[in-house]
Design an enzyme around this catalytic site. Structure first.
Site, PDB file in Angstrom:
ATOM      1  N   CYS A 176      -8.343  54.330 -10.932  1.00  0.00           N
ATOM      2  CA  CYS A 176      -8.158  55.045  -9.657  1.00  0.00           C
ATOM      3  C   CYS A 176      -9.455  55.240  -8.878  1.00  0.00           C
ATOM      4  O   CYS A 176      -9.427  55.721  -7.749  1.00  0.00           O
ATOM      5  CB  CYS A 176      -7.479  56.390  -9.913  1.00  0.00           C
ATOM      6  SG  CYS A 176      -8.573  57.573 -10.713  1.00  0.00           S
ATOM      7  N   HIS A 196     -14.759  72.774 -27.616  1.00  0.00           N
ATOM      8  CA  HIS A 196     -15.698  72.268 -26.604  1.00  0.00           C
ATOM      9  C   HIS A 196     -15.516  70.776 -26.324  1.00  0.00           C
ATOM     10  O   HIS A 196     -16.349  70.178 -25.644  1.00  0.00           O
ATOM     11  CB  HIS A 196     -17.143  72.562 -27.030  1.00  0.00           C
ATOM     12  CG  HIS A 196     -17.490  74.022 -26.952  1.00  0.00           C
ATOM     13  ND1 HIS A 196     -18.674  74.546 -27.410  1.00  0.00           N
ATOM     14  CD2 HIS A 196     -16.804  75.070 -26.456  1.00  0.00           C
ATOM     15  CE1 HIS A 196     -18.689  75.861 -27.215  1.00  0.00           C
ATOM     16  NE2 HIS A 196     -17.562  76.201 -26.648  1.00  0.00           N
TER      17      HIS A 196
HETATM   18  P1  NAD Z   1     -26.181  77.235 -32.653  1.00  0.00           P
HETATM   19  O1  NAD Z   1     -27.236  76.208 -32.391  1.00  0.00           O
HETATM   20  O2  NAD Z   1     -26.126  78.424 -31.820  1.00  0.00           O
HETATM   21  O3  NAD Z   1     -26.219  77.715 -34.140  1.00  0.00           O
HETATM   22  C1  NAD Z   1     -26.312  76.833 -35.201  1.00  0.00           C
HETATM   23  C2  NAD Z   1     -26.670  77.685 -36.408  1.00  0.00           C
HETATM   24  O4  NAD Z   1     -26.579  76.857 -37.554  1.00  0.00           O
HETATM   25  C3  NAD Z   1     -28.087  78.249 -36.338  1.00  0.00           C
HETATM   26  O5  NAD Z   1     -28.067  79.624 -36.668  1.00  0.00           O
HETATM   27  C4  NAD Z   1     -28.828  77.435 -37.407  1.00  0.00           C
HETATM   28  O6  NAD Z   1     -29.873  78.160 -38.006  1.00  0.00           O
HETATM   29  C5  NAD Z   1     -27.712  77.148 -38.364  1.00  0.00           C
HETATM   30  N1  NAD Z   1     -27.929  75.987 -39.232  1.00  0.00           N
HETATM   31  C6  NAD Z   1     -28.734  74.915 -39.020  1.00  0.00           C
HETATM   32  N2  NAD Z   1     -28.648  74.059 -40.055  1.00  0.00           N
HETATM   33  C7  NAD Z   1     -27.771  74.608 -40.936  1.00  0.00           C
HETATM   34  C8  NAD Z   1     -27.245  74.199 -42.184  1.00  0.00           C
HETATM   35  N3  NAD Z   1     -27.637  73.054 -42.768  1.00  0.00           N
HETATM   36  N4  NAD Z   1     -26.348  74.991 -42.799  1.00  0.00           N
HETATM   37  C9  NAD Z   1     -25.948  76.154 -42.230  1.00  0.00           C
HETATM   38  N5  NAD Z   1     -26.410  76.594 -41.050  1.00  0.00           N
HETATM   39  C10 NAD Z   1     -27.298  75.824 -40.397  1.00  0.00           C
HETATM   40  O7  NAD Z   1     -24.850  76.403 -32.607  1.00  0.00           O
HETATM   41  P2  NAD Z   1     -23.476  76.866 -32.153  1.00  0.00           P
HETATM   42  O8  NAD Z   1     -23.283  78.315 -32.455  1.00  0.00           O
HETATM   43  O9  NAD Z   1     -22.518  75.913 -32.654  1.00  0.00           O
HETATM   44  O10 NAD Z   1     -23.517  76.752 -30.534  1.00  0.00           O
HETATM   45  C11 NAD Z   1     -24.309  75.891 -29.781  1.00  0.00           C
HETATM   46  C12 NAD Z   1     -23.529  75.000 -28.824  1.00  0.00           C
HETATM   47  O11 NAD Z   1     -24.072  73.734 -28.972  1.00  0.00           O
HETATM   48  C13 NAD Z   1     -22.082  74.862 -29.066  1.00  0.00           C
HETATM   49  O12 NAD Z   1     -21.473  75.071 -27.860  1.00  0.00           O
HETATM   50  C14 NAD Z   1     -21.840  73.402 -29.471  1.00  0.00           C
HETATM   51  O13 NAD Z   1     -20.798  72.840 -28.727  1.00  0.00           O
HETATM   52  C15 NAD Z   1     -23.089  72.699 -29.063  1.00  0.00           C
HETATM   53  N6  NAD Z   1     -23.642  71.711 -30.007  1.00  0.00           N
HETATM   54  C16 NAD Z   1     -22.836  70.885 -30.723  1.00  0.00           C
HETATM   55  C17 NAD Z   1     -23.408  69.975 -31.598  1.00  0.00           C
HETATM   56  C18 NAD Z   1     -22.514  69.074 -32.398  1.00  0.00           C
HETATM   57  O14 NAD Z   1     -21.402  68.770 -31.963  1.00  0.00           O
HETATM   58  N7  NAD Z   1     -22.953  68.620 -33.571  1.00  0.00           N
HETATM   59  C19 NAD Z   1     -24.781  69.889 -31.761  1.00  0.00           C
HETATM   60  C20 NAD Z   1     -25.582  70.732 -30.990  1.00  0.00           C
HETATM   61  C21 NAD Z   1     -24.988  71.645 -30.124  1.00  0.00           C
END
Ligand code: NAD
Length: 252
Positions: free
Chosen positions: A157, A122
């Site tokens: 540009c 992403h």
């Molecule tokens: P998601 O939000 O769908 O899922 C995150 C999961 O991680 C959830 O199920 C949550 O319960 C779990 N979680 C939270 N804390 C945790 C921990 N300490 N240990 C283990 N699990 C934990 O995220 P996703 O599937 O990555 O998709 C969401 C989209 O959001 C992606 O496209 C991503 O690019 C973007 N995003 C990125 C960031 C980042 O770069 N840090 C932050 C927020 C969202």
């Protein structure tokens, strides 16, 4: 229960000649970056539909000023260091325990922790890119934050500059490379992803359909829990400590 499962996961990793890690926003919450769907996440605060409508390539092109106003307000990640979990994933790679990482995260924390073979499908929120295909000059975050213009334009540009992240409606980066790394793996370990975002969730689903071992380490349920050989619910524990414990088992 958790100790048993940590032993089992370590055993699978010991036996596997090709292990790949897939990560989502949940691996970065312990570094201080909220996920979208969690309690402090923007989907909860603002509504998923609204956020998805704005962080969309068509909206960006039609209303760059509104896009940037929203992006500057809600997509400024706190300036944090990689968590123990990022460090452990980097160590796994350095010691040949895993081949690489496919991540949905845009925070650059795997790379900062020392992971080398990372496919950030992403993109990277630390960077901005000129949208002119023949220019594509990269700008760092400060250039945009220090800019007083509502919409930043390229100094070379004059074309509009876009965050170097994949917006809804755009293709992911390195689709083929990410899919291949996942499908070639013998063991896939998903850490901190609800596995609801495509196409990554589709790659993991495809991996499962060819009868290999899937391990999920996540807080709460994911869409593919039923397909996992082991699902470790982190609960109130720390994913960093769980990965460190797995690493210790692998050393014995
Ligand atoms: P998601 O939000 O769908 O899922 C995150 C999961 O991680 C959830 O199920 C949550 O319960 C779990 N979680 C939270 N804390 C945790 C921990 N300490 N240990 C283990 N699990 C934990 O995220 P996703 O599937 O990555 O998709 C969401 C989209 O959001 C992606 O496209 C991503 O690019 C973007 N995003 C990125 C960031 C980042 O770069 N840090 C932050 C927020 C969202």
């Amino acid at each position: 229960m958790t100790t048993d499962m940590i032993n089992q996961i370590a055993n699978l990793m010991r036996q596997s000649k090709n292990t790949v890690v897939v990560t989502g926003a949940g691996i970065s919450t312990e570094a201080g970056i909220p996920d979208f769907r969690g309690q402090n996440g923007i989907y909860r605060q603002l509504g998923e539909d609204r956020v998805m409508r704005i962080i969309n390539i068509d909206f960006f092109k039609a209303h760059p000023d509104q896009f940037y106003s929203f992006y500057r307000q809600y997509f400024k990640f706190p300036d944090v260091d990689p968590s123990l979990a990022h460090q452990m994933v980097a160590r796994f790679e350095q010691e040949g325990i895993i081949k690489g990482v496919v991540t949905q995260n845009i925070d650059n924390l795997h790379q900062q922790a020392g992971s080398r073979n990372v496919i950030p499908i992403h993109g990277n929120a630390e960077e901005f890119i000129c949208m002119n295909r023949r220019c594509q000059k990269i700008y760092d975050h400060d250039y945009i934050t220090n800019s007083t213009e509502a919409v930043p334009y390229c100094s070379v540009c004059g074309e509009i500059i876009k965050p170097n992240v994949v917006l809804f409606g755009e293709n992911i980066n390195n689709y083929l490379g990410a899919r291949q790394l996942i499908l070639d793996a013998r063991l896939l370990i998903v850490i901190g992803s609800s596995l609801t975002v495509y196409p990554l969730a589709g790659f993991v689903n495809e991996f499962c359909s060819i009868a290999k071992d899937l391990v999920i380490i996540n807080k709460g349920p994911t869409q593919l829990d039923y397909a996992a050989r082991y699902k470790l619910d982190v609960g109130e524990n720390s994913t960093g400590q769980i990965l460190e414990e797995i690493y210790r088992k692998l050393q014995r």
